[in-house]
Enzyme design. Structure first.
Site, PDB file in Angstrom:
ATOM      1  N   SER A 165      -7.209   5.479  -0.080  1.00 56.72           N
ATOM      2  CA  SER A 165      -7.383   4.187  -0.734  1.00 56.72           C
ATOM      3  C   SER A 165      -8.845   3.769  -0.638  1.00 56.72           C
ATOM      4  O   SER A 165      -9.481   3.925   0.402  1.00 56.72           O
ATOM      5  CB  SER A 165      -6.503   3.133  -0.061  1.00 56.72           C
ATOM      6  OG  SER A 165      -5.149   3.532  -0.031  1.00 56.72           O
ATOM      7  N   GLN A 218      -4.989  -1.451  -6.901  1.00 57.01           N
ATOM      8  CA  GLN A 218      -5.691  -0.597  -5.943  1.00 57.01           C
ATOM      9  C   GLN A 218      -6.282   0.609  -6.663  1.00 57.01           C
ATOM     10  O   GLN A 218      -5.635   1.193  -7.526  1.00 57.01           O
ATOM     11  CB  GLN A 218      -4.750  -0.092  -4.853  1.00 57.01           C
ATOM     12  CG  GLN A 218      -5.441   0.790  -3.814  1.00 57.01           C
ATOM     13  CD  GLN A 218      -4.467   1.352  -2.786  1.00 57.01           C
ATOM     14  OE1 GLN A 218      -4.077   2.518  -2.867  1.00 57.01           O
ATOM     15  NE2 GLN A 218      -4.072   0.531  -1.820  1.00 57.01           N
ATOM     16  N   ASP A 250       0.819  -1.218   0.000  1.00 53.61           N
ATOM     17  CA  ASP A 250       0.000   0.000   0.000  1.00 53.61           C
ATOM     18  C   ASP A 250       0.852   1.267   0.000  1.00 53.61           C
ATOM     19  O   ASP A 250       0.317   2.374  -0.030  1.00 53.61           O
ATOM     20  CB  ASP A 250      -0.913  -0.006   1.233  1.00 53.61           C
ATOM     21  CG  ASP A 250      -2.005   1.061   1.181  1.00 53.61           C
ATOM     22  OD1 ASP A 250      -2.446   1.408   0.068  1.00 53.61           O
ATOM     23  OD2 ASP A 250      -2.412   1.551   2.246  1.00 53.61           O
TER      24      ASP A 250
END
Length: 356
Positions: A266, A316, A242
């Site tokens: 996110s 993502q 991430d």
């Protein structure tokens, strides 16, 4: 859930702390408040405590905590990794995770413990499926579904890792780049992240990319060795996945993390684990962005070992909102003032180091 470097306060006046920059050497190197081994923070994050089962369903529950965070929000990669760690505590022996899919629902509060409730969806002959709900104060902050597989023989191929890249040892550390800025976010990024992250292309912490293209590459590994537990290494890789996955979007549009008025979070995260690896050895994280639209940007990534084995694929989508209209004009002026101030301070720092 935002990236750990996704919010750097803009310059509001000449007294803004971000303007103050001193080289790590000039300030005595690592700050006294920084952890001696930042990877210990990761070990603590993944060490979940068993909690009482859910009172209605009897489902197993675990509790995790968060290290101190500038801004008070939980790093999204942490919640992903803790969800995966909780699910792994309930699966049959010898079945590492092979994929996960998660949605970030609410921002996490770094001061409040996180409860992870694990639902068993299926335990088959080869695969186990789990659903994990992460919550604080009885409200969901993340929902994650993951699948575990008994290792098996089968077809095998992979894409090729790029050649001719600089060795990670030849690249500046994050502390080299921003460790001297007296700003709480940059100090945290420089000294308290569990992973050593080194950008192949110029980093976007403060300066926007001169070469605008939707790609990004970093080398990364933990600062110290971890145990041989395959579950820990895959949870740790989930944590690090991430870090920079939305940077291809920023690079394409000439935006730095320090852009005044920008909001980043996110939205969802998917990951597939292809081959075993250790996160305490160097890994190349190669990233691209095929699209950005409707205040959302998509990042895709491939993770390779140093010898070229593809170990994971990541995707993502994140929310990226930039100020528009009059706010946008003000933001551009603030950004220009920030860059000017930083360039001045860099020259002053260089001159001081030359005198010594």
């Amino acid at each position: 859930m935002s990236s750990p470097s996704s919010r750097i306060d803009p310059v509001g006046s000449s007294e803004d702390p971000l303007i103050e920059r001193h080289s790590p050497a000039a300030t005595g190197g690592r700050p006294a408040s920084a952890p001696e081994d930042p990877t210990d923070l990761l070990r603590g994050i993944l060490s979940l405590e068993a909690d009482a089962p859910h009172p209605q369903t009897g489902e197993p529950r675990f509790v995790g905590t968060t290290p101190p965070q500038t801004g008070g929000r939980v790093f999204g990669g942490q919640v992903l990794a803790q969800c995966l760690a909780a699910a792994g505590r309930t699966t049959p022996e010898g079945r590492p995770v092979h994929s996960l899919h998660g949605y970030f629902i609410r921002p996490g509060d770094a001061l409040v413990p996180i409860t992870f409730t694990v639902e068993t969806l299926r335990d088959g002959r080869s695969f186990s499926a789990r659903r994990v709900l992460a919550s604080q104060n009885e409200k969901a902050i993340m929902a994650l579904t993951c699948s575990f597989q008994q290792p098996a023989e089968g077809l095998d191929h992979q894409i090729t890792m790029p050649e001719g890249l600089p060795d990670p040892e030849s690249l500046p550390t994050t502390a080299d780049l921003v460790g001297g800025y007296r700003h709480p976010v940059l100090q945290e990024v420089a000294w308290s992240r569990p992973f050593d992250v080194r950008h192949v292309d110029p980093a976007l912490y403060v300066d926007a990319a001169a070469d605008q293209r939707p790609t990004n590459m970093v080398w990364m590994k933990t600062f110290s060795r971890l145990s041989d537990d395959v579950h820990m290494h895959r949870a740790a890789l989930t944590y690090a996945s991430d870090y920079t996955l939305l940077e291809p979007v920023l690079r394409q549009h000439g935006v730095a993390w320090s852009q005044p008025g920008m909001s980043v979070a996110s939205l969802d995260h998917a990951m597939w684990f292809h081959r075993d690896t250790r996160v305490d050895d160097w890994l190349l994280y190669m990233q691209t962005s095929p699209s950005a639209q409707n205040a959302r940007g998509l990042g895709q990534g491939h993770v390779f070992t140093r010898d070229g084995r593809l170990v994971a694929t990541v995707a993502q989508e994140g929310m990226l909102r930039l100020p528009t209209g009059m706010q946008g004009a003000t933001s551009r002026v603030q950004g220009a003032a920030l860059n000017t101030a930083l360039k001045i301070m860099r020259r002053r720092t260089w001159r001081r180091s030359r005198r010594r």
